[in-house]
Design a protein around this motif. Structure first.
Motif, PDB file in Angstrom:
ATOM      1  N   ALA A  79       0.835  -1.206   0.000  1.00 23.15           N
ATOM      2  CA  ALA A  79       0.000   0.000   0.000  1.00 23.15           C
ATOM      3  C   ALA A  79       0.869   1.255   0.000  1.00 23.15           C
ATOM      4  O   ALA A  79       0.554   2.256  -0.668  1.00 23.15           O
ATOM      5  CB  ALA A  79      -0.928  -0.005   1.212  1.00 23.15           C
ATOM      6  N   VAL A  80       1.987   1.217   0.729  1.00 25.34           N
ATOM      7  CA  VAL A  80       2.907   2.359   0.739  1.00 25.34           C
ATOM      8  C   VAL A  80       3.505   2.572  -0.638  1.00 25.34           C
ATOM      9  O   VAL A  80       3.694   3.710  -1.083  1.00 25.34           O
ATOM     10  CB  VAL A  80       4.010   2.135   1.797  1.00 25.34           C
ATOM     11  N   VAL A  81       3.801   1.498  -1.359  1.00 31.90           N
ATOM     12  CA  VAL A  81       4.328   1.614  -2.722  1.00 31.90           C
ATOM     13  C   VAL A  81       3.318   2.318  -3.626  1.00 31.90           C
ATOM     14  O   VAL A  81       3.666   3.206  -4.421  1.00 31.90           O
ATOM     15  CB  VAL A  81       4.694   0.226  -3.278  1.00 31.90           C
ATOM     16  N   ILE A  82       2.036   1.934  -3.518  1.00 36.49           N
ATOM     17  CA  ILE A  82       1.002   2.580  -4.334  1.00 36.49           C
ATOM     18  C   ILE A  82       0.895   4.059  -3.993  1.00 36.49           C
ATOM     19  O   ILE A  82       0.797   4.925  -4.884  1.00 36.49           O
ATOM     20  CB  ILE A  82      -0.350   1.867  -4.131  1.00 36.49           C
ATOM     21  N   VAL A  83       0.930   4.379  -2.698  1.00 32.56           N
ATOM     22  CA  VAL A  83       0.874   5.786  -2.283  1.00 32.56           C
ATOM     23  C   VAL A  83       2.073   6.550  -2.831  1.00 32.56           C
ATOM     24  O   VAL A  83       1.950   7.701  -3.273  1.00 32.56           O
ATOM     25  CB  VAL A  83       0.811   5.878  -0.750  1.00 32.56           C
ATOM     26  N   ALA A  84       3.256   5.925  -2.830  1.00 34.30           N
ATOM     27  CA  ALA A  84       4.454   6.593  -3.357  1.00 34.30           C
ATOM     28  C   ALA A  84       4.319   6.880  -4.846  1.00 34.30           C
ATOM     29  O   ALA A  84       4.715   7.953  -5.327  1.00 34.30           O
ATOM     30  CB  ALA A  84       5.687   5.728  -3.091  1.00 34.30           C
ATOM     31  N   VAL A  85       3.743   5.933  -5.598  1.00 36.85           N
ATOM     32  CA  VAL A  85       3.544   6.158  -7.041  1.00 36.85           C
ATOM     33  C   VAL A  85       2.567   7.307  -7.274  1.00 36.85           C
ATOM     34  O   VAL A  85       2.822   8.208  -8.104  1.00 36.85           O
ATOM     35  CB  VAL A  85       3.022   4.866  -7.707  1.00 36.85           C
ATOM     36  N   LEU A  86       1.461   7.326  -6.545  1.00 36.83           N
ATOM     37  CA  LEU A  86       0.477   8.401  -6.709  1.00 36.83           C
ATOM     38  C   LEU A  86       1.039   9.741  -6.265  1.00 36.83           C
ATOM     39  O   LEU A  86       0.792  10.782  -6.899  1.00 36.83           O
ATOM     40  CB  LEU A  86      -0.785   8.061  -5.908  1.00 36.83           C
ATOM     41  N   ALA A  87       1.811   9.751  -5.170  1.00 40.83           N
ATOM     42  CA  ALA A  87       2.405  11.004  -4.697  1.00 40.83           C
ATOM     43  C   ALA A  87       3.413  11.549  -5.700  1.00 40.83           C
ATOM     44  O   ALA A  87       3.480  12.764  -5.935  1.00 40.83           O
ATOM     45  CB  ALA A  87       3.076  10.785  -3.336  1.00 40.83           C
ATOM     46  N   THR A  88       4.178  10.659  -6.309  1.00 41.72           N
ATOM     47  CA  THR A  88       5.146  11.109  -7.323  1.00 41.72           C
ATOM     48  C   THR A  88       4.425  11.689  -8.536  1.00 41.72           C
ATOM     49  O   THR A  88       4.814  12.748  -9.060  1.00 41.72           O
ATOM     50  CB  THR A  88       6.036   9.943  -7.755  1.00 41.72           C
ATOM     51  N   ALA A  89       3.392  11.006  -8.988  1.00 42.50           N
ATOM     52  CA  ALA A  89       2.624  11.530 -10.130  1.00 42.50           C
ATOM     53  C   ALA A  89       2.014  12.889  -9.802  1.00 42.50           C
ATOM     54  O   ALA A  89       2.018  13.807 -10.633  1.00 42.50           O
ATOM     55  CB  ALA A  89       1.536  10.532 -10.526  1.00 42.50           C
ATOM     56  N   GLY A  90       1.505  13.034  -8.582  1.00 40.57           N
ATOM     57  CA  GLY A  90       0.937  14.323  -8.191  1.00 40.57           C
ATOM     58  C   GLY A  90       1.979  15.419  -8.131  1.00 40.57           C
ATOM     59  O   GLY A  90       1.737  16.558  -8.554  1.00 40.57           O
ATOM     60  N   SER A  91       3.173  15.093  -7.610  1.00 45.06           N
ATOM     61  CA  SER A  91       4.226  16.112  -7.516  1.00 45.06           C
ATOM     62  C   SER A  91       4.773  16.504  -8.874  1.00 45.06           C
ATOM     63  O   SER A  91       5.414  17.545  -9.009  1.00 45.06           O
ATOM     64  CB  SER A  91       5.367  15.594  -6.631  1.00 45.06           C
ATOM     65  N   VAL A  92       4.530  15.689  -9.892  1.00 47.19           N
ATOM     66  CA  VAL A  92       5.014  15.997 -11.240  1.00 47.19           C
ATOM     67  C   VAL A  92       3.963  16.721 -12.067  1.00 47.19           C
ATOM     68  O   VAL A  92       4.274  17.676 -12.799  1.00 47.19           O
ATOM     69  CB  VAL A  92       5.463  14.705 -11.948  1.00 47.19           C
TER      70      VAL A  92
END
Length: 355
Positions: free
Chosen positions: A23-36
């Protein structure tokens, strides 16, 4: 509280049962996409923080989780049996972390290599989408393989054990020496995190400079630093492109002057005998901003090896601008012929005749 439980039960079973680390991996992917991709956020240090983890660790961790869903060590009751010792099929935490870094460094360049042969190319958006999509695919495979194992053999990150051990070490030290060391460790971690955060939020400025260049337009419409026109006729025009890029790390005002100079070169010294001013522009540029202008050059004097000089000044130029006092300087050596001489050379000579 009951309302929260009912809301949680509305989610699909695979989502409810998703292990915490995945779940943390999924959150990291979404957070990276949002920050970009989110305007405003993509200009903050969050983009760097999430981007580093996204490139160096996250995809590799997802892949290793899919390859090794088993725990590194089996429970004691399962470790020894009558038939002999049962070797664990998984890997321990240190190996998992090390392999996550290594495979991430391998996965991301391979994705970039594949993108290079597609119409999308190696650009930010395709890379983020591709790496994020493959990472989520690995997460789905890892979750499915982990669910297929008995609960006692599934890999789990021991968050609760870590927190309990940390609480005991920090809040219930055995001696005063342990308490002092704990305080020193906490202060060191705070200082280290603060230093890294400051380095990311306030990166050191590189060298300050200004790019000043001349270009020409090729047959295909591309701007190139080649094939400059050097043969002119007095009164006729030629075309050039002058450019300025501000890399001063601050806003700057520039003045560009164009002069045609008749010079004399002797004993490694250049003396200006005559000059005429052709153009003058003023431009305000923010840091990392570029200004380009396609313009016409119309020589007002004739002669061989005249110097077409472009002078760049920060702010206003002095009363007598020269190549020596300019902030940046460019020049071309050109030949300018008189229009009458050029026309005479093109007319056929009259043949002699007699009566």
């Amino acid at each position: 509280m009951r309302g929260d439980s009912r809301w949680w039960m509305l989610l699909p079973a695979p989502v409810r049962e998703l292990p915490a680390d995945l779940a943390v991996v999924i959150v990291a992917v979404l957070a990276t996409a949002g920050s970009v991709f989110i305007p405003g956020v993509n200009q903050t240090p969050l983009r760097v923080v999430f981007g580093l983890a996204f490139v160096l660790f996250v995809p590799g961790y997802a892949l290793i989780s899919a390859l090794f869903p088993e725990a590194g060590e089996l429970p004691e009751e399962d470790a020894d049996t009558d038939s002999g010792e049962r070797a664990p099929a998984g890997i321990d935490g240190i190996e998992r972390v090390a392999l996550s870094f290594g495979t991430s460094i391998a996965i991301v360049p391979l994705i970039g290599l594949v993108l290079n042969f597609t119409p999308f190319g190696i650009r930010l958006a395709p890379i983020v989408i591709s790496v994020g999509g493959i990472t989520l695919l690995f997460v789905a495979v890892a979750a499915q393989r982990r669910r297929a194992l008995p609960a006692s053999e599934q890999f789990q990150v021991p968050y609760e054990t870590w927190l309990a051990d940390a609480r005991v070490e920090l809040l219930e030290p055995d001696t005063r020496t342990d308490a002092a060391l704990n305080v020193l460790l906490a202060v060191s971690v705070i200082i280290a995190v603060s230093a890294v955060g400051y380095a990311v939020a306030v990166p050191q400025q590189g060298e300050s400079f200004t790019e000043f260049y001349l270009l020409t337009e090729g047959d295909d419409g591309e701007l190139v630093a080649d094939d400059y026109p050097t043969e002119y006729t007095r009164g006729e025009t030629g075309s050039l492109v002058v450019g300025v890029t501000n890399q001063e790390h601050e806003s700057a005002q520039y003045t560009v002057l164009v002069q045609l100079q008749r010079v004399e070169v002797a004993n490694n010294s250049t003396t200006v005998l005559e000059e005429s001013r052709l153009n003058r522009w003023q431009v305000q540029l923010a840091h990392n901003e570029t200004w380009r202008l396609q313009h016409s050059v119309t020589p007002e004097m004739s002669g061989d090896r005249l110097r077409l000089a472009y002078l760049l000044y920060k702010g206003s130029p002095p009363a007598e601008p020269t190549v020596d006092n300019a902030y940046r300087e460019l020049h071309l050596w050109i030949n300018v012929s008189d229009s009458s001489a050029s026309l005479a050379s093109e007319l056929p000579s009259a043949a002699p005749h007699s009566r």
